[in-house]
Design a protein around this motif. Sequence first.
Motif, mmCIF file in Angstrom:
data_model
loop_
_atom_site.group_PDB
_atom_site.id
_atom_site.type_symbol
_atom_site.label_atom_id
_atom_site.label_comp_id
_atom_site.label_asym_id
_atom_site.label_seq_id
_atom_site.Cartn_x
_atom_site.Cartn_y
_atom_site.Cartn_z
ATOM 1 N N LEU A 396 9.771 2.453 2.983
ATOM 2 C CA LEU A 396 8.672 1.923 3.809
ATOM 3 C C LEU A 396 7.347 2.093 3.089
ATOM 4 C CD1 LEU A 396 9.632 3.428 7.276
ATOM 5 C CD2 LEU A 396 9.764 1.033 6.627
ATOM 6 N N THR A 397 6.485 1.112 3.226
ATOM 7 C CA THR A 397 5.160 1.191 2.589
ATOM 8 C C THR A 397 4.089 0.970 3.645
ATOM 9 O OG1 THR A 397 5.172 -1.156 2.113
ATOM 10 C CG2 THR A 397 5.995 0.306 0.369
ATOM 11 N N PRO A 398 2.879 1.486 3.385
ATOM 12 C CA PRO A 398 1.821 1.299 4.387
ATOM 13 C C PRO A 398 1.371 -0.155 4.499
ATOM 14 C CG PRO A 398 0.998 2.503 2.474
ATOM 15 C CD PRO A 398 2.460 2.347 2.287
ATOM 16 N N TRP A 399 1.669 -0.977 3.491
ATOM 17 C CA TRP A 399 1.169 -2.357 3.508
ATOM 18 C C TRP A 399 1.887 -3.237 4.508
ATOM 19 C CZ3 TRP A 399 2.335 0.329 -1.015
ATOM 20 C CH2 TRP A 399 1.211 0.839 -1.673
ATOM 21 N N GLN A 400 3.132 -2.871 4.807
ATOM 22 C CA GLN A 400 3.872 -3.717 5.752
ATOM 23 C C GLN A 400 3.544 -3.319 7.190
ATOM 24 O OE1 GLN A 400 7.473 -1.830 4.694
ATOM 25 N NE2 GLN A 400 8.025 -3.310 3.110
#
Lengths: 478, 544
Positions: A396-400
């Motif tokens: 998981l990434t903060p951008w999504q």
Amino acid sequence: MSFNSIPYLVYLPLVFGVYWLLPARKWQNIFLLAASYFFLGYVQPWFAALIFAVSSVNYLAGLAMERWPEKRRYILTAALVFCLGVLGYFKYADFFLDNVSALLQALGLPSFRWSLGIILPVGISFYTFQALAYSVDVYRQEVKPQRKFIDFCLFISFFPQLVAGPIERSADLMPQVEKRRRVTPAMINHGLLLLVWGFFKKLVIADNTGLIAYKVFSLNEPGFYMVWAGVFAFAIQILADFWAYTDIARGSALLLGFRLSRNFDHPYFATSPADFWRRWHMSLSYWLRDYVYIPLGGSRVPPARAAGNIMLTFLLSGLWHGASWNFVLWGGYHGLLVLLHRWLRKITSLLRIPVPHILRPGIRSGKRLVTFGLVCIGWLLFRVTDTDRLLHLLQLTPWQEDPASRGIAAYLFFLGLLYSLPIWLHGLAHLRWMRHHRLDDTLPRAALMARPLLMALLLLGILVLRSPEPATFIYFQF
Amino acid sequence: MTGKRRRILLVILVTGLVVLVLALKLPALVANLVVAPRAVLSRQGWRVSFSVPARSLPVDGYTTFLEAGRRVGLNPDFHHAVAWTIWFVPADGQYKVEFAATGKAGLGLDGKTVFPFRAEPGHGRERWLRLRRGPHLLRAELDWDRGGGNYSIGVRVPPLMRLKHLQGEMVAMPRLGSLDTWWLIMGLAAPLAIFSGILATAALLLLVLPLTLGDRPLAVGLTILLVLAPALLIPDLGRREPYIGPMVHQELVRRQPRFVFIGNSMLWSRIDDDLLSELLGGVPVYSIVNFGGLSGIHYLALKYLLIPSGIRPKRVFIFFRGTTLVQPAMRTTGPYFETLIKRISPAPDPEFERLAHGRAVTGAGGIRGILNRLFTVQGNRKTVRDALGQAALLLAVPGLDDSHRRQRQQLLRRVNDRFSLKNVGAAMDRESMHSSDRDPLDFRSAVKDSFLPAILRLGREHHLPLAFIRVQERPPADGVVQDSPEMERFMAELRAFLEENGAALYDFTGDPGLPLSMYGQGDHIREPKEYTPLFFKRVRALLR
């Protein structure tokens, strides 16, 4: 019997009262042993039978090693095989069978679906390690074997530390079992403080933050920020939960005139991964150091082998925690952190970069933050037992992320922070003022005067802030 | 410690305690002895003082009387108004007060702010208040720019929670000269109580503390006493849930209902008492709703809310969902249910403790009960936990103005929505009500240790014919609700058991008159007025 249950609130004062009424140490030990077996067998009586078997084998092994010193290697091996066999059967048999089955399936061979459905006896990892350490110490001739069977059984099954440690060494606990104990009002006051502080950590901090972590990890799609807010909550939960157990154990033991060793030293204030392991579950860290790492050669071997020793020790530490690959992964991750930190330290010492005095506190705080962050990544590996889900969460990434989730994560983070505030304040106070005066040792007069106030506040906290959904101690499963 | 110092500390301790007691009683004393005797009982409304700056001759401090109603309107183009009334609270209990106004407004009660003075157009505000029986002074402060405005104050009383506006005999206009002075005196009570409490505690601690320094047995005893003292002495400050039995009994006696309904929000969202009464040709009905409650709570409602009233309706309907009737522990723990249980039962019920918590009132359960009675401070759990939640919200969305406040409310809604059942995984879902009440059970083995036999026994002993209504769960998108074979077996066994025990069962599952379009959130019906006629039609035989 669990510390955080009503029966324990009845059991402890009863044991305390009867124990101090008994005139001789011998009778006190017999009574404590009976009380300890009752404590362990409260739910499943056969748990007491198992600890009796482990105690008997190690007791006999100790005596045999003294009698036939030339054969002590074989005797030790037999004791080790028995203890590790018991541990292996009860803790790892189903794990082993599952993995063999999965491997056969992966190889295209006919697999099987066997599960022995074994119930893990409470505290088995702790008391087998304590018994093993005794046998090894006798083998190394560092301690004399205990001749009194009752005393030996009590050393293995002393109820406060029976279920989740601290793992005591025979050199520390055995003399206390052998000698006449006395208790002073100061010891009682101190024991009560440890009990109240332990119950606060468990019922208020661990159970409330545990609820946050539980909710986050139960979400189908928690998202990046929420996962890390959940990991933060879990980091607090596991520390408070395990530390609470140790404090309640130490407090209970102190009321009976025993001093158990400390198991925690503000681990989230550690400045490096190695420092973390000097502060977290200290009795296990030192056990692994003395009975695994050093016998393997420690760091006095070529660097590659030393690195291997570290990795092996940490992988074992992971496996000790539970029969699941995520625990092995967690152990390996910490081993890797310790190695990386060791190499980084070597590089920086070679470079000899001068650090101005004024920057040092800031750098130290930075190290603490980075270490805490790295430890938190480890907790994610520890918390999520399903490997596919773990990989998904790590990707998981903060951008999504949906921006609304950031607010929810912030709320959960602050809620966890507020519940855990006493632990952070205790840590800060420890760093700032109490480095030489631990809460459980000698305190200045002002602090002594504040102690009842502190206990009153903690008791109030327990009464009004305890979690609506109390949970069992996490380390009971290990 | 010198004798003189000890005497001074003792004087401070005693004075502090006396002032504390007086301060805690001050608002009630003022309301009962000063304000209430001057109530104009014939004028059931508000005394309003206001200023009208826009007129050619500015009017300041103009006083008028406004009748209390659903909405209290003030027509002149006034600037600022202060409205006073005396609210006669009929019984000790917890009341949910709702306040809405067209402009900037605030509401206070007995010198304390209930809703702060601020604009909240389009948003009513609500708050639970624990009130003692008797007169209470209400003060509304209002500010409108032009064109007049209005405000309304509603009260919801558990367990029914239907809205009642402050009007009629509930209120009377106060005639006293300067109410502001008395208001100020009432407002002094809280700071005075806190100050005197701190003073008394400090004196007590200073008297006792030095003894703990010594390594003497007495020191242990005193330390234990000192540690226990605050926990034992601090009362249940926020205990908003005294036993509401007398209130409900009074209401039941007044209404004399022929049919009584017991249930949770499933009942609340389905039955409209007034409409059903109308359909029955004016036969009174009464619903006892305990939100979230399941069989354990229904048992307590039957035993302590209905039976002691002496009312013997023709039939008592109990609404349930899935297998909840034989799941005794479900929804009986946690702060909400702890307060709800206290609210509907006057003392721990041995049968309830045994079935819901698997404990007798003696043994571990007895100890728990003793601890609960001893440490009344535990009654503040929900308040303290809520305050901590609010503090976390404040840290997540810092700022004190209205927009921040709204953002915080929005965030809280998002949190609740994010953790709603549709978003949680299998782990939590298994433990949640929503799935577990659908898990088929072996009826015969489950019924023994459930509340069902106890409920049926109460019905028999008190000559109350019982009828159980199984509500239909939310239909799937294709509109058909069908039980699994296990559930069908469960229901057949439940029906046989109830009939053996002289009770009736009506199952709405699969009713063609309940399409998905009738449903609101979850299994709730959007509009009780739509469901009530259907209920009347289907269950007519039981309503005769």
